[in-house]
Design an enzyme around this catalytic site. Structure first.
Site, PDB file in Angstrom:
ATOM      1  N   GLN A 186       0.870  -1.184   0.000  1.00 32.95           N
ATOM      2  CA  GLN A 186       0.000   0.000   0.000  1.00 32.95           C
ATOM      3  C   GLN A 186       0.901   1.225   0.000  1.00 32.95           C
ATOM      4  O   GLN A 186       1.572   1.510   0.991  1.00 32.95           O
ATOM      5  CB  GLN A 186      -0.904  -0.028   1.236  1.00 32.95           C
ATOM      6  CG  GLN A 186      -1.818  -1.250   1.299  1.00 32.95           C
ATOM      7  CD  GLN A 186      -2.845  -1.304   0.169  1.00 32.95           C
ATOM      8  OE1 GLN A 186      -3.466  -0.289  -0.148  1.00 32.95           O
ATOM      9  NE2 GLN A 186      -3.011  -2.461  -0.455  1.00 32.95           N
ATOM     10  N   GLU A 187       0.921   1.900  -1.136  1.00 31.41           N
ATOM     11  CA  GLU A 187       1.845   3.039  -1.279  1.00 31.41           C
ATOM     12  C   GLU A 187       1.169   4.354  -0.906  1.00 31.41           C
ATOM     13  O   GLU A 187      -0.036   4.419  -0.672  1.00 31.41           O
ATOM     14  CB  GLU A 187       2.396   3.063  -2.705  1.00 31.41           C
ATOM     15  CG  GLU A 187       3.188   1.793  -3.009  1.00 31.41           C
ATOM     16  CD  GLU A 187       3.888   1.810  -4.366  1.00 31.41           C
ATOM     17  OE1 GLU A 187       3.615   2.699  -5.202  1.00 31.41           O
ATOM     18  OE2 GLU A 187       4.714   0.900  -4.575  1.00 31.41           O
ATOM     19  N   ASN A 188       1.986   5.393  -0.835  1.00 28.42           N
ATOM     20  CA  ASN A 188       1.501   6.705  -0.403  1.00 28.42           C
ATOM     21  C   ASN A 188       2.281   7.780  -1.144  1.00 28.42           C
ATOM     22  O   ASN A 188       3.476   7.600  -1.431  1.00 28.42           O
ATOM     23  CB  ASN A 188       1.726   6.840   1.114  1.00 28.42           C
ATOM     24  CG  ASN A 188       0.973   8.000   1.703  1.00 28.42           C
ATOM     25  OD1 ASN A 188       1.372   9.146   1.572  1.00 28.42           O
ATOM     26  ND2 ASN A 188      -0.134   7.710   2.352  1.00 28.42           N
ATOM     27  N   ALA A 189       1.614   8.901  -1.428  1.00 29.17           N
ATOM     28  CA  ALA A 189       2.293  10.026  -2.094  1.00 29.17           C
ATOM     29  C   ALA A 189       3.490  10.481  -1.270  1.00 29.17           C
ATOM     30  O   ALA A 189       4.486  10.973  -1.807  1.00 29.17           O
ATOM     31  CB  ALA A 189       1.313  11.177  -2.296  1.00 29.17           C
ATOM     32  N   SER A 190       3.387  10.318   0.039  1.00 27.57           N
ATOM     33  CA  SER A 190       4.543  10.521   0.903  1.00 27.57           C
ATOM     34  C   SER A 190       5.221   9.149   1.003  1.00 27.57           C
ATOM     35  O   SER A 190       4.850   8.312   1.825  1.00 27.57           O
ATOM     36  CB  SER A 190       4.082  11.021   2.275  1.00 27.57           C
ATOM     37  OG  SER A 190       5.169  11.036   3.147  1.00 27.57           O
ATOM     38  N   TYR A 191       6.142   8.882   0.119  1.00 26.86           N
ATOM     39  CA  TYR A 191       6.633   7.514  -0.138  1.00 26.86           C
ATOM     40  C   TYR A 191       6.902   6.664   1.120  1.00 26.86           C
ATOM     41  O   TYR A 191       6.464   5.525   1.188  1.00 26.86           O
ATOM     42  CB  TYR A 191       7.902   7.547  -1.005  1.00 26.86           C
ATOM     43  CG  TYR A 191       7.676   7.987  -2.442  1.00 26.86           C
ATOM     44  CD1 TYR A 191       6.419   8.356  -2.915  1.00 26.86           C
ATOM     45  CD2 TYR A 191       8.742   8.036  -3.334  1.00 26.86           C
ATOM     46  CE1 TYR A 191       6.226   8.760  -4.231  1.00 26.86           C
ATOM     47  CE2 TYR A 191       8.565   8.437  -4.649  1.00 26.86           C
ATOM     48  CZ  TYR A 191       7.303   8.792  -5.092  1.00 26.86           C
ATOM     49  OH  TYR A 191       7.113   9.187  -6.390  1.00 26.86           O
TER      50      TYR A 191
ATOM     51  N   GLU B 263       4.276  -7.856   2.880  1.00 27.91           N
ATOM     52  CA  GLU B 263       4.578  -8.810   3.958  1.00 27.91           C
ATOM     53  C   GLU B 263       4.230  -8.222   5.317  1.00 27.91           C
ATOM     54  O   GLU B 263       3.677  -8.892   6.192  1.00 27.91           O
ATOM     55  CB  GLU B 263       6.064  -9.183   3.945  1.00 27.91           C
ATOM     56  CG  GLU B 263       6.533  -9.905   2.689  1.00 27.91           C
ATOM     57  CD  GLU B 263       6.968  -8.976   1.562  1.00 27.91           C
ATOM     58  OE1 GLU B 263       6.454  -7.839   1.472  1.00 27.91           O
ATOM     59  OE2 GLU B 263       7.820  -9.388   0.768  1.00 27.91           O
TER      60      GLU B 263
ATOM     61  N   CYS C 170       4.978  -2.421   2.812  1.00 31.10           N
ATOM     62  CA  CYS C 170       5.127  -3.625   1.997  1.00 31.10           C
ATOM     63  C   CYS C 170       4.008  -4.626   2.291  1.00 31.10           C
ATOM     64  O   CYS C 170       3.414  -4.623   3.377  1.00 31.10           O
ATOM     65  CB  CYS C 170       6.451  -4.318   2.311  1.00 31.10           C
ATOM     66  SG  CYS C 170       7.913  -3.432   1.772  1.00 31.10           S
TER      67      CYS C 170
HETATM   68  N1  THU Z   1       7.601  -4.163  -1.643  1.00 33.28           N
HETATM   69  C1  THU Z   1       6.916  -5.097  -0.932  1.00 33.28           C
HETATM   70  O1  THU Z   1       5.686  -5.053  -0.810  1.00 33.28           O
HETATM   71  N2  THU Z   1       7.628  -6.082  -0.351  1.00 33.28           N
HETATM   72  C2  THU Z   1       8.980  -6.214  -0.425  1.00 33.28           C
HETATM   73  O2  THU Z   1       9.543  -7.056   0.245  1.00 33.28           O
HETATM   74  C3  THU Z   1       9.735  -5.352  -1.316  1.00 33.28           C
HETATM   75  C4  THU Z   1       9.028  -4.160  -1.811  1.00 33.28           C
HETATM   76  C5  THU Z   1       6.836  -3.056  -2.229  1.00 33.28           C
HETATM   77  C6  THU Z   1       7.103  -1.732  -1.587  1.00 33.28           C
HETATM   78  C7  THU Z   1       6.781  -0.779  -2.700  1.00 33.28           C
HETATM   79  O3  THU Z   1       5.377  -0.520  -2.684  1.00 33.28           O
HETATM   80  C8  THU Z   1       7.115  -1.552  -3.957  1.00 33.28           C
HETATM   81  O4  THU Z   1       7.175  -2.917  -3.576  1.00 33.28           O
HETATM   82  C9  THU Z   1       8.440  -1.156  -4.596  1.00 33.28           C
HETATM   83  O5  THU Z   1       9.471  -1.176  -3.688  1.00 33.28           O
END
Ligand code: THU
Length: 160
Positions: A63-68, A75, A73
């Site tokens: 789940q990403e965010n504009a504020s990186y 997991e 992740c």
């Molecule tokens: N990401 C994961 O969800 N798990 C990992 O172990 C590595 C990276 C995600 C974070 C980010 O949203 C995207 O993959 C690129 O790094």
């Protein structure tokens, strides 16, 4: 001076079909969860599924965010959900699948360092190994019988 050599061991399966039946199902959940990733910035979708000792499967996606740095992740999304909702239940197995929206991801994608640290916390907490299976979008699946194999010299509560 003494040199310390640490060896680590992984198992590699050629395809999902080679996995034990319950892990095939778990990997399928990880693949499904990948579709729920919110990854407009990296275009990299990750899904994780966790089998608990009570038979429940919980899953998560990145789940990403504009504020990186505020993003999380897959997991950790899954393991923190398990910790928050099933605090007394051991975590047995985790399956992870990752795919890029830009290029084929055909080799196993291991969990990042921060996720390894998070998984380590739960392994130490329950004093029982967590099996970790990881792949790209398809293809070979790598497997670690314990988080320890992926993170030698872990930092844990014994240091505090
Ligand atoms: N990401 C994961 O969800 N798990 C990992 O172990 C590595 C990276 C995600 C974070 C980010 O949203 C995207 O993959 C690129 O790094």
């Amino acid at each position: 001076m003494k040199e310390i050599k640490i060896e680590t061991v992984l198992q590699v399966y050629d395809t999902v079909d080679e996995l034990p039946r319950d892990v095939q199902d778990l990997m399928l959940k990880a693949v499904e969860s990948r579709r729920n990733a919110y990854a407009p910035y990296s275009k990299f979708n990750v899904g994780a599924a966790l089998l608990l000792d009570n038979g429940v499967i919980v899953s998560g996606s990145n789940q990403e965010n504009a504020s990186y740095p505020s993003g999380l992740c897959a997991e950790r999304t899954a393991i923190y959900y398990a910790g928050a909702n099933y605090p007394e239940t051991a975590l047995l197995k985790m399956a992870i699948s990752a795919t890029s929206q830009n290029k084929p991801t055909l080799s196993p994608i291991p969990p990042c360092g921060a996720c390894r640290q998070a998984i380590a916390e739960y392994e130490v907490k329950q004093n029982k190994p967590i099996e970790i299976y990881f792949m790209g979008e398809t293809g070979k699946v790598a497997m670690s019988k314990s988080l320890e194999n992926l993170l030698p010299f872990i930092f844990d509560k014994s240091a505090l």
